[in-house]
Design an enzyme around this catalytic site. Sequence first.
Site, PDB file in Angstrom:
ATOM      1  N   CYS A   2     -16.693   1.290  30.547  1.00  0.00           N
ATOM      2  CA  CYS A   2     -15.459   1.484  31.283  1.00  0.00           C
ATOM      3  C   CYS A   2     -15.624   2.651  32.251  1.00  0.00           C
ATOM      4  CB  CYS A   2     -14.260   1.772  30.395  1.00  0.00           C
ATOM      5  SG  CYS A   2     -13.975   0.573  29.106  1.00  0.00           S
ATOM      6  N   ARG A  27     -20.330   0.244  34.992  1.00  0.00           N
ATOM      7  CA  ARG A  27     -20.071   0.666  33.614  1.00  0.00           C
ATOM      8  C   ARG A  27     -19.290  -0.378  32.819  1.00  0.00           C
ATOM      9  NH1 ARG A  27     -20.322   6.368  32.571  1.00  0.00           N
ATOM     10  NH2 ARG A  27     -18.826   6.016  30.910  1.00  0.00           N
ATOM     11  N   TRP A  75     -14.529  -2.538  30.095  1.00  0.00           N
ATOM     12  CA  TRP A  75     -15.470  -3.343  29.306  1.00  0.00           C
ATOM     13  C   TRP A  75     -14.815  -3.489  27.951  1.00  0.00           C
ATOM     14  CZ3 TRP A  75     -18.421  -2.717  24.825  1.00  0.00           C
ATOM     15  CH2 TRP A  75     -19.468  -3.635  24.649  1.00  0.00           C
ATOM     16  N   ASN A  99     -11.372   5.642  28.126  1.00  0.00           N
ATOM     17  CA  ASN A  99     -12.706   5.141  27.779  1.00  0.00           C
ATOM     18  C   ASN A  99     -12.970   5.506  26.335  1.00  0.00           C
ATOM     19  OD1 ASN A  99     -13.112   4.475  30.404  1.00  0.00           O
ATOM     20  ND2 ASN A  99     -14.703   6.005  30.804  1.00  0.00           N
ATOM     21  N   GLY A 100     -13.657   4.636  25.605  1.00  0.00           N
ATOM     22  CA  GLY A 100     -14.010   4.972  24.227  1.00  0.00           C
ATOM     23  C   GLY A 100     -13.292   4.067  23.246  1.00  0.00           C
ATOM     24  N   GLU A 483     -40.142  -4.873  26.539  1.00  0.00           N
ATOM     25  CA  GLU A 483     -39.270  -4.530  27.665  1.00  0.00           C
ATOM     26  C   GLU A 483     -39.121  -5.739  28.605  1.00  0.00           C
ATOM     27  OE1 GLU A 483     -37.144  -2.544  28.452  1.00  0.00           O
ATOM     28  OE2 GLU A 483     -36.991  -2.588  30.625  1.00  0.00           O
ATOM     29  N   LYS A 487     -35.613  -7.599  29.543  1.00  0.00           N
ATOM     30  CA  LYS A 487     -35.168  -7.803  30.936  1.00  0.00           C
ATOM     31  C   LYS A 487     -34.807  -9.261  31.163  1.00  0.00           C
ATOM     32  CE  LYS A 487     -34.504  -4.774  31.882  1.00  0.00           C
ATOM     33  NZ  LYS A 487     -34.641  -3.409  31.425  1.00  0.00           N
ATOM     34  N   GLU A 490     -31.620 -10.387  29.268  1.00  0.00           N
ATOM     35  CA  GLU A 490     -30.442  -9.665  29.732  1.00  0.00           C
ATOM     36  C   GLU A 490     -29.883 -10.230  31.041  1.00  0.00           C
ATOM     37  OE1 GLU A 490     -31.647  -5.661  30.568  1.00  0.00           O
ATOM     38  OE2 GLU A 490     -29.639  -4.864  30.288  1.00  0.00           O
ATOM     39  N   HIS A 506     -48.667 -15.477  12.341  1.00  0.00           N
ATOM     40  CA  HIS A 506     -47.889 -15.251  11.119  1.00  0.00           C
ATOM     41  C   HIS A 506     -46.498 -15.875  11.214  1.00  0.00           C
ATOM     42  CE1 HIS A 506     -51.056 -12.743   9.575  1.00  0.00           C
ATOM     43  NE2 HIS A 506     -51.088 -12.085  10.721  1.00  0.00           N
ATOM     44  N   LYS A 605     -23.265  -0.747  31.753  1.00  0.00           N
ATOM     45  CA  LYS A 605     -24.392   0.141  32.026  1.00  0.00           C
ATOM     46  C   LYS A 605     -24.510   1.259  30.999  1.00  0.00           C
ATOM     47  CE  LYS A 605     -27.830   1.705  34.434  1.00  0.00           C
ATOM     48  NZ  LYS A 605     -29.112   1.006  34.228  1.00  0.00           N
TER      49      LYS A 605
HETATM   50  O1  M6R Z   1     -28.577   5.056  29.075  1.00  0.00           O
HETATM   51  P1  M6R Z   1     -29.525   4.683  27.985  1.00  0.00           P
HETATM   52  O2  M6R Z   1     -30.949   4.703  28.404  1.00  0.00           O
HETATM   53  O3  M6R Z   1     -29.306   5.505  26.732  1.00  0.00           O
HETATM   54  O4  M6R Z   1     -29.149   3.191  27.625  1.00  0.00           O
HETATM   55  C1  M6R Z   1     -29.746   2.521  26.568  1.00  0.00           C
HETATM   56  C2  M6R Z   1     -29.520   1.025  26.676  1.00  0.00           C
HETATM   57  O5  M6R Z   1     -28.156   0.733  26.616  1.00  0.00           O
HETATM   58  C3  M6R Z   1     -30.093   0.449  27.969  1.00  0.00           C
HETATM   59  O6  M6R Z   1     -31.436   0.752  28.117  1.00  0.00           O
HETATM   60  C4  M6R Z   1     -29.936  -1.088  27.975  1.00  0.00           C
HETATM   61  O7  M6R Z   1     -30.718  -1.660  26.980  1.00  0.00           O
HETATM   62  C5  M6R Z   1     -30.298  -1.650  29.361  1.00  0.00           C
HETATM   63  N1  M6R Z   1     -29.242  -2.483  29.826  1.00  0.00           N
HETATM   64  C6  M6R Z   1     -31.538  -2.470  29.347  1.00  0.00           C
HETATM   65  O8  M6R Z   1     -31.863  -2.923  30.617  1.00  0.00           O
END
Ligand code: M6R
Length: 610
Positions: A2, A27, A75, A99-100, A483, A487, A490, A506, A605
């Site tokens: 948010c 966000r 969000w 927020n929160g 990673e 990506k 996501e 395995h 984000k």
């Molecule tokens: O801001 P941060 O690096 O602590 O965030 C951690 C994760 O939320 C962040 O890396 C998330 O997995 C990304 N969307 C991945 O692309």
Amino acid sequence: MCGIVGAVAQRDVAEILVEGLRRLEYRGYDSAGIAVVDADSNMTRVRRLGKVKELSDAVDATQVSGGTGIAHTRWATHGEPSEINAHPHVSGDISVVHNGIIENHETLREVLRERGYVFESQTDTEVIAHLVEWERRTSETLVEALQKAVKQLDGAYGTVVVDRNDPSRVVVARSGSPIVIGFGVGENFIASDQLALLSVTRRFMYLEEGDVAEVTRRDVTVFDAQGQLVERDIAESNAEHDAGDKGQYRHFMQKEIFEQPTALINTMEARLTKDTVITESIGVNAAEILAKVEHVQIIACGTSYNAGMTARYWFESLAGVSCDVEIASEFRYRKFVTRPNSLLITLSQSGETADTLAALRLAKEKGYMAAMTVCNVAGSSLVRESDFAFMTRAGTEIGVASTKAFTTQLAALLMLVTAMGKQQQRIDGAKEAEIVEALHALPAQIQAALAYDKEIEALAEDFADKHHTLFLGRGEFYPIAMEASLKLKEISYIHAEAYAAGELKHGPLALIDADMPVVVVAPNNELLEKLKSNVEEVRARGGLLYVFADAAAGFEADDSMKIINLPHVSEITAPIYYTIPMQLLSYHVALIKGTDVDQPRNLAKAVTVE
Ligand code: M6R
């Protein structure tokens, strides 16, 4: 999660608020709203389901005038994304954005219902509006009402409140969710991230945990958690003003992928000589601390966790220091044992990830020798609460999918490992020079890797109609495969998994068929022959292989295997280098699938809720 923006000014603020939300949309982006009060106490509230664009159109179509206002992009946590659940929430004359998460909202709802309040939404935020309205009845000032209200809240909040009867001020509170106050000339602003306010000011004050503040056009008065009047520092920001613009690029993610050579140069600037890492650049007492470290505990989430997993190989193989890496949400609820002389390292792009922050706070009570953070956002909670911070200088990252934050984290971690190994006399001058040379070469190599964009775009066609993808790597390329898989899932919504290639037999080998593309990260290192055997295991079972290989690795393309030949780079920095084609692959698959690349569904984000 948010985004919040607020303003107290003489001019109309609706446009400033909406522009701020646009910059914060990364966000959270399922609904948005604004409430503006004019000098005659007329309040206009506009809320819309969907992105800030929907709100912006609605605000344009409505007469929203007034110099005091609050705004929010959401969000969803409690209650589905809908106009009714969008902020600001209103109770009588009081409007609130938040927020929160308010953890005791159910209990408070009951109490407030008994007092006669009727709830319109399913949100936890609405209890704040009613609580402040209730407390306002018996308080001299709005700030006093907010102070009384927040004492009853459990959970995390960054909240901004306006009373239509007094448009000369807004009041704000911070506990667990960041709030920054921006100072203008005869006008002041509030936001959850300074990025929202860069078009109106560059002077910022961060509230601390438990602070409650009153903001008028001319003054900002801050009270700490005990209600004492306190001073907080005001700092000049040098954040890039145009970070919120895509420029020539189609998406922020694309822009951020292509910014990586510069981001790496910035991250390494003044931290390397021609052949050494400048240990002092890591922190004032870094040399002393690094010399004593016997164990490293890394805590992070998501992409940052994958960076930590990569660095584990470096800490152990280069610096000879044992290293554990754990997902923050697990670490914080586990009864762990702190090893002697253990250095805690949190990794985070945002510095506000709730689980990572909670893990840091917990760990600080558990006897770690020091807590450092590798972080991209100056002034963030992790930076302020750690003993020292080693900043990545990736610049603002807006795409929800983390790209340049990851590669700059890796570069920073490699510098840290080198400094630690040097302090512990496990890395000699020659090895240090080799690592530093590899780091210096990296920006140009990555620039060249970006030129594979077209080739990878063509390859992406093969993935777009698939439902699953496997990524394989060995050693420090296993977390690079992790990673890559994060990506792809996501942003393209294709289910993807990463496996250490030796683990295939395995279980996951049972999945292999012609509908399951298998992407292999294949540098020319000591595990190459082992990796080739794993590739053969896939080929023998009719799998379709896409191998991103060192040109000298000796893979040969055929009907079942496509090869992307990459030039040889130093083995040390190769994990950073091989990340680039993986990012491009995910980006192009998402483009073909037509997903929302920068704001993928269900995500945000900065994950500032648990
Ligand atoms: O801001 P941060 O690096 O602590 O965030 C951690 C994760 O939320 C962040 O890396 C998330 O997995 C990304 N969307 C991945 O692309």
